[in-house]
Design a protein around this motif. Structure first.
Motif, PDB file in Angstrom:
ATOM      1  N   CYS A   1      16.956 -57.502  15.125  1.00 50.05           N
ATOM      2  CA  CYS A   1      16.806 -56.276  14.322  1.00 50.05           C
ATOM      3  C   CYS A   1      17.889 -56.274  13.259  1.00 50.05           C
ATOM      4  N   ASP A   2      17.503 -56.437  12.013  1.00 52.71           N
ATOM      5  CA  ASP A   2      18.479 -56.522  10.926  1.00 52.71           C
ATOM      6  C   ASP A   2      18.608 -55.220  10.150  1.00 52.71           C
ATOM      7  N   LEU A   3      18.299 -54.117  10.786  1.00 51.43           N
ATOM      8  CA  LEU A   3      18.367 -52.836  10.073  1.00 51.43           C
ATOM      9  C   LEU A   3      19.752 -52.225  10.227  1.00 51.43           C
ATOM     10  N   ALA A   4      20.248 -51.573   9.200  1.00 51.57           N
ATOM     11  CA  ALA A   4      21.539 -50.900   9.256  1.00 51.57           C
ATOM     12  C   ALA A   4      21.454 -49.742  10.241  1.00 51.57           C
ATOM     13  N   GLU A   5      20.335 -49.052  10.190  1.00 46.39           N
ATOM     14  CA  GLU A   5      20.129 -47.903  11.067  1.00 46.39           C
ATOM     15  C   GLU A   5      18.904 -48.164  11.891  1.00 46.39           C
ATOM     16  N   THR A   6      18.881 -47.690  13.055  1.00 53.40           N
ATOM     17  CA  THR A   6      17.689 -47.907  13.867  1.00 53.40           C
ATOM     18  C   THR A   6      17.028 -46.605  14.291  1.00 53.40           C
ATOM     19  N   ALA A   7      17.711 -45.464  14.047  1.00 57.26           N
ATOM     20  CA  ALA A   7      17.121 -44.168  14.415  1.00 57.26           C
ATOM     21  C   ALA A   7      16.141 -43.767  13.336  1.00 57.26           C
ATOM     22  N   ALA A   8      14.843 -43.886  13.619  1.00 55.80           N
ATOM     23  CA  ALA A   8      13.825 -43.607  12.611  1.00 55.80           C
ATOM     24  C   ALA A   8      12.948 -42.452  13.051  1.00 55.80           C
ATOM     25  N   VAL A   9      12.197 -41.941  12.097  1.00 58.87           N
ATOM     26  CA  VAL A   9      11.212 -40.912  12.419  1.00 58.87           C
ATOM     27  C   VAL A   9       9.870 -41.436  11.948  1.00 58.87           C
ATOM     28  N   GLY A  10       8.894 -41.497  12.832  1.00 60.46           N
ATOM     29  CA  GLY A  10       7.592 -42.018  12.463  1.00 60.46           C
ATOM     30  C   GLY A  10       6.748 -42.110  13.707  1.00 60.46           C
ATOM     31  N   ASP A  11       5.583 -42.723  13.555  1.00 60.92           N
ATOM     32  CA  ASP A  11       4.701 -42.846  14.697  1.00 60.92           C
ATOM     33  C   ASP A  11       5.029 -44.143  15.433  1.00 60.92           C
ATOM     34  N   GLY A  12       6.071 -44.075  16.229  1.00 60.55           N
ATOM     35  CA  GLY A  12       6.531 -45.247  16.964  1.00 60.55           C
ATOM     36  C   GLY A  12       5.462 -45.821  17.866  1.00 60.55           C
ATOM     37  N   GLU A  13       4.634 -44.938  18.427  1.00 61.38           N
ATOM     38  CA  GLU A  13       3.602 -45.424  19.339  1.00 61.38           C
ATOM     39  C   GLU A  13       2.657 -46.372  18.645  1.00 61.38           C
ATOM     40  N   ARG A  14       2.282 -46.011  17.397  1.00 62.28           N
ATOM     41  CA  ARG A  14       1.339 -46.836  16.641  1.00 62.28           C
ATOM     42  C   ARG A  14       1.981 -48.167  16.265  1.00 62.28           C
ATOM     43  N   ILE A  15       3.255 -48.081  15.885  1.00 57.26           N
ATOM     44  CA  ILE A  15       3.951 -49.312  15.518  1.00 57.26           C
ATOM     45  C   ILE A  15       4.035 -50.225  16.735  1.00 57.26           C
ATOM     46  N   ALA A  16       4.336 -49.622  17.847  1.00 62.76           N
ATOM     47  CA  ALA A  16       4.428 -50.387  19.088  1.00 62.76           C
ATOM     48  C   ALA A  16       3.082 -51.006  19.438  1.00 62.76           C
ATOM     49  N   GLN A  17       2.010 -50.229  19.165  1.00 58.49           N
ATOM     50  CA  GLN A  17       0.668 -50.716  19.473  1.00 58.49           C
ATOM     51  C   GLN A  17       0.384 -51.996  18.689  1.00 58.49           C
ATOM     52  N   VAL A  18       0.731 -51.966  17.392  1.00 59.00           N
ATOM     53  CA  VAL A  18       0.480 -53.124  16.541  1.00 59.00           C
ATOM     54  C   VAL A  18       1.321 -54.310  17.020  1.00 59.00           C
ATOM     55  N   LEU A  19       2.626 -54.021  17.272  1.00 56.17           N
ATOM     56  CA  LEU A  19       3.515 -55.109  17.668  1.00 56.17           C
ATOM     57  C   LEU A  19       3.079 -55.716  19.011  1.00 56.17           C
TER      58      LEU A  19
END
Lengths: 878, 178
Positions: free
Chosen positions: A469-487
């Motif tokens: 994970c190369d992100l500076a921040e990891t606390a995001a707001v979004g539809d994590g479930e959908r992202i997880a589904q794709v991944l």
């Protein structure tokens, strides 16, 4: 001349006025000169007349004659002087003649002219005086006259110079007068000649002008001819029918295309009324009105308005749709109407075909979507039963072999369940109803979870999963479930196609602000270039050997792409066959350091009391009864309401932990009731509302969510689903061992009655009550045919739909799937207004009702004879 | 132009006809009672008509002339001043009286002036052998006793040199020739 200029073509307007002015001036001048010449001619004629009607005698002769008379007198006197007896009578007569002539010369017009010259007057006076002096001698008697002859001769002789002078004077004078007169006349003639010459010049100029004008005219005529020729050829060559008519509607021109289009010959229609020939009878009145209006106010209805669609008529009376364009134009006898008519039968036909093809395609797409939704729903229900039974089986004593079979069966069942859910997912996304739920989550955690889930499968194939994970921040707001589904999908895919390799799961910042690129790379077999786009399509699996070797059913990537697009990004694939593949997607994501990732519980649900109080709002008595029994069985306290209004009142009056809301109800439907409860200030305004619907389609579910419902349960309501819901609310594990419906196995055809449904019902109800209910349902079915007959015959589709809907609910409750299906179809057909399907469906329904009633009868019999156990347990639950 | 001429000619012809038809016995009577001197003169032969006439020759006294139908003309002449009322016998009447048979008439004056007049409608048109001017006989000194006059004022056609040449005064003899 006037005529020539008057007919000059209009395009000559630029030079026309000047030329016209010149011509007019020339003509006026010529006319003036003709008038002057006329006057001069009159003068000349008068002069000539005057010449003939001279006021003078032959002057020269008169003057000479005077001298002759004088000489005669003198000679007579001389003769008398020498005669022995002179004839005095002759002498007197001679004097009288001389005197008379002299007297004449001193009077009359001749004298008037002579007297104008003073010198002449003296001469005349002298002569007259001399003559007057002689008179007494001649008037004396004969003796005296005879005696006086010598003196007389002398006196007369002395007059000679006077007489001569007078004669010469006259000659001189009249010569001058004559000269003057001739000069004047010459001048008159000269003036006349001059005017004549000028007139000739003007006429010559006009002639030249006229010739030029004529030449110009013929040139223009030729140009005009060429233009008309071109126009005529254009009309002849036009593919559109061209009809020219005057304002009375009489045909003036009828093009070859018109002959082909309408089937008339040009020679036959010229001069005829266009309305009678090409306008169908029903359109003639409107045609006449339009023509009259055009004639009256000069601007017509559709004239000069571009193309309009009309109905036109052929010679054989057949009509065809036509595109008509009208224009007005000036003709030789007044305004003309030019009509261009195009037969658009073929165009309309192809339009219609296109429309039909499109509608058909849409209908097919919709049917596919509906079919998928229904099928997956239909599959899920028995699948649930299978999985539940497998779970139960797992709780029994099994040997190792059996346990292995059981696990395999469970895995297969779960796989099937996921795929069914995938299909539902696609349907939902396809319908544009996928709902994204933004919630705080941690990207790094999410990646780890995905990796963790897939690690056992990967390790089984000797593959390692790395997370970066190369992100500076990891606390995001979004539809994590959908992202997880794709991944999850992508990683699972990678695992399938990678053996003893490495899979990397990473997330890094994209180019744009707030953009994150997720990627799943593998060192697997890779994907051929030709297939890289294709694999994102529905139901695509790569070559058949592939699908056999690797379990792919072709929806995973299609879903991934849909979800990613819904998230606002797109998915990409890089791959080298034999080396590996890399799937990546770039989506916008909001980062918020302050937002802590919360555990994904339902935050909106109110705190629960130990014993749940549930409000059931349902108009169908049977359904209400079933739900109540289930809830009681789960240990809930139940309050019932028979429609939306009652439900709203109950919710305002009491505080509930859960409200189960039917959707279609009289007075007030579930959607509106939900809005009122949640939007009001009653005691239950914060209670979770869960819909009860027979519709599994995404559109319907979306509608419910919009109304504020937190979830919905698909009818027929399953114990399992209800338990899951209650467990979510309470956070407790309320799962009970599933009921055993095996007592009914093989009793009836599952195509007619779904025994699992009925089994659940049997689990809830005391046998007597079940029997009772079944009886009631049977009666309802028996009454269905007659109830439907009247409104169906009347064509009262809404009424038919209502009846079908009501009975459909009961059928679903009792698992009478065949009747339920037909009724659902019938209801839909009625709602859609497809009257033609109603009668066949009712016929089909009659057959199904017969079969279902028979099945129910046998069940009923079986219940009353061989299931006392059920009755006992039922009474206990009461 | 032509129209004007035609109208003029028509008017002139009509007027001439009217004047020629004014035959007044009263005028003849007044001339007959002109006194003694006049009576002597009336008895003398003042005009001889010879040639193609009844008896080969006819002599006219003033009395005899005045017994013939009287015609009068009021007109000016280029040889006199003012309007004069001439009375006399129309040349046509005279020729009718002597039953003249010939195509032309030769008129001779006292001084032997002579002129030819064709005996046809044009030649006789308007010709008057005048013996009275303003009711008085004309002496030789005043172009008398007989003067062939035309109604000059009536029309331009009577004012031509030809007409003037035929206006013979101091007329003495007429000879009817073939």
């Amino acid at each position: 001349m006037e005529n020539v200029t008057g007919n000059a073509p209009r395009e000559g307007g630029t030079t026309g006025p000047a030329l016209h002015g010149g011509v007019v001036a020339g003509v006026v001048l010529a006319l003036g000169i003709v008038a002057v010449l006329g006057l001069l001619s009159v003068k000349i004629v008068e002069e000539l007349t005057d010449h003939a009607a001279t006021s003078r005698d032959n002057v020269h002769w008169s003057l000479a004659q005077q001298e002759v008379e004088y000489l005669t007198l003198h000679q007579t006197i001389l003769a008398a002087l020498h005669a022995p007896s002179p004839d005095l009578g002759v002498l007197r007569r001679r004097f009288d003649i001389f005197y008379g002539r002299a007297r004449m010369l001193t009077r009359g017009q001749m004298f008037d002219e002579l007297a104008a010259e003073p010198a002449n007057v003296d001469v005349l006076k002298g002569l007259n005086g001399a003559i007057a002096a002689l008179v007494p001698r001649f008037d004396a008697d004969d003796a005296a006259l005879a005696a006086a002859l010598p003196e007389l001769e002398r006196e007369v002789g002395q007059m000679r110079p006077l007489v001569r002078a007078f004669a010469l004077t006259g000659v001189r004078h009249f010569a001058a007068v004559e000269d003057q007169r001739r000069t004047a006349f010459r001048k008159l003639l000269l003036a006349t000649s001059l005017f004549a010459v000028v007139l000739l010049l003007i006429l010559a100029a006009l002639l030249v002008f006229s010739i030029r004008q004529n030449r110009e005219l013929s040139r223009r005529g030729e140009a005009l001819r060429i233009v008309s020729d071109r126009y005529a050829k254009a009309i002849d060559a036009s593919l559109d029918a061209v009809i020219v008519a005057d304002t009375e509607g009489r045909i003036v021109e009828f093009s070859p295309a018109a002959e082909r289009t309408f089937g008339y010959r040009r020679a036959d229609v010229l001069g005829q009324d266009v309305g009678e020939l090409v306008v169908p009878p029903e359109g003639r009145e409107a045609h006449r009105t339009a023509m009259a209006r055009h004639g009256r106010i000069g601007s017509g209805t559709i004239i000069d308005r571009g193309r309009v669609l009309v109905e036109a008529m052929r010679a054989d009376g057949g009509t065809f749709p036509a595109e008509l364009s009208l224009a007005t134009s000036d003709g030789p006898t007044g305004p003309m109407v030019v009509g261009y008519v195009r037969d658009i039968t073929n165009r309309l036909a192809s339009q219609r075909a296109l429309t039909e093809a499109r509608d058909k395609a849409l209908a097919v797409a919709k049917a596919k979507s509906d079919f998928l939704a229904v099928m997956s729903h239909e599959m899920r229900t028995p699948l649930n039963g299978v999985l539940a039974l497998l779970d139960l089986l797992g709780g029994t004593a099994l040997d190792a072999k059996q346990r292995e079979y059981l696990e395999t069966a469970t895995l297969s069942g779960e796989m099937l369940q996921r795929r069914v859910d995938d299909v539902l997912d696609i349907t939902r996304i396809e319908a544009g109803r996928m709902r994204l739920r933004a919630a705080p989550f941690d990207v790094a955690d999410l990646l780890q979870q995905v990796a963790r889930v897939n690690t056992p499968a990967a390790e089984a194939r000797g593959t390692r999963i790395k997370v970066r994970c190369d992100l500076a921040e990891t606390a995001a707001v979004g539809d994590g479930e959908r992202i997880a589904q794709v991944l999850l999908n992508l990683v699972a895919n990678a695992v399938s196609f990678t053996a003893a390799g490495e899979i990397t799961l990473d997330a890094q910042a994209g180019e744009g602000a707030g953009e994150v690129v997720f990627a799943v790379s593998d060192t697997g077999i890779g994907i051929a270039e030709d297939d890289r786009e294709r694999i994102f399509e529905d139901f695509v699996t790569l070559d058949p050997s592939y699908s056999r070797a690797h379990s792919g059913y072709g929806l995973g990537l299609a879903i991934c792409r849909r979800v990613v697009r819904a998230l606002g990004g797109d998915i990409a694939l890089e791959s080298t066959p034999g080396v590996g593949s890399r799937f990546s997607f770039r989506i916008p994501l909001a980062f918020d350091a302050g937002a802590a990732a919360l555990p994904s519980a339902a935050p909106s649900i109110a705190p629960l009391t130990e014993e749940l109080r549930v409000l059931v709002v349902e108009d169908n008595e049977t359904n209400r009864f079933a739900v109540r029994e289930m809830l009681l069985h789960e240990g809930c306290e139940v309050v019932e309401a028979v429609d939306g209004l009652e439900g709203v009142e109950a919710a305002a009056r009491e505080r509930f932990d859960l409200i189960l809301m039917d959707i279609s109800m009289p007075r007030l439907d579930g959607i509106e009731a939900t809005r009122r409860i949640l939007g009001g200030d009653g005691l239950s305004r914060a209670a979770p509302v869960v819909g009860l619907t027979a519709q599994a389609l995404p559109a319907e579910q979306e509608r419910l969510r919009e109304a504020g419902m937190v979830d919905c349960l698909i009818k027929p309501l399953r114990v399992h689903a209800l338990r899951t819901l209650l467990a979510q609310l309470t956070g407790r594990d309320t799962a009970l061992p599933p009921s055993d419906g095996s007592w009914l196995d093989g009793a009836v055809d599952p195509a007619i009655i779904d025994m699992s449904v009925l089994g659940e019902l049997a689990e809830l109800l005391p046998a007597a009550m079940l029997c009772d209910r079944l009886g009631t349902f049977r009666d309802e079915l028996a009454a269905l045919g007659p109830t439907l007959a009247l409104p169906a015959a009347r064509g009262d589709l809404p009424h038919v739909a209502d009846i079908a809907h009501k009975t459909c609910g009961s059928a679903a409750l009792f698992g009478a799937v065949q009747v339920q299906d037909i009724l659902a179809t019938l209801e839909e057909a009625c709602r859609e207004g497809e009257a033609e399907f109603v009668a066949p469906l009712i016929d089909e329904l009659a057959v199904a009702v017969g079969a279902t009633t028979e099945a129910l009868n046998s069940l009923h019999e079986e219940l009353t004879t061989s299931a006392p156990r059920l009755c006992a347990s039922a009474s206990r639950s009461r | 132009m032509a129209l004007r001429f035609a109208a003029g000619l028509l008017g002139a012809a009509a007027a001439a006809l009217a004047l020629c038809l004014v035959v007044t016995p009263a005028a003849a009577e007044s001339a007959a009672t002109a006194g003694g001197d006049a009576a002597d003169e009336a008895g003398a032969v003042i005009l001889e008509v010879t040639g193609g006439v009844t008896g080969g020759s006819q002599a006219f006294t003033l009395r005899r002339l005045r017994s013939l139908p009287v015609t009068s003309v009021e007109t000016s002449t280029i040889w006199t001043s003012g309007i004069i009322r001439f009375e006399g016998v129309a040349l046509a009447d005279l020729l009718a009286a002597v039953e003249a048979r010939g195509s032309r008439l030769r008129a001779v004056a006292l001084n032997d002036y002579a002129v030819e007049i064709p005996i046809d409608a044009a030649g006789l048109d308007g010709a008057l052998i005048a013996y009275l001017a303003d009711g008085r006989p004309m002496p030789v000194r005043e172009m008398g006793p007989l003067w062939i006059v035309f109604p000059y004022d009536l029309s331009a056609r009577y004012r031509s040199e030809l007409i003037y040449s035929r206006s013979i005064w101091q007329l003495r003899r007429l000879t009817v020739e073939d």
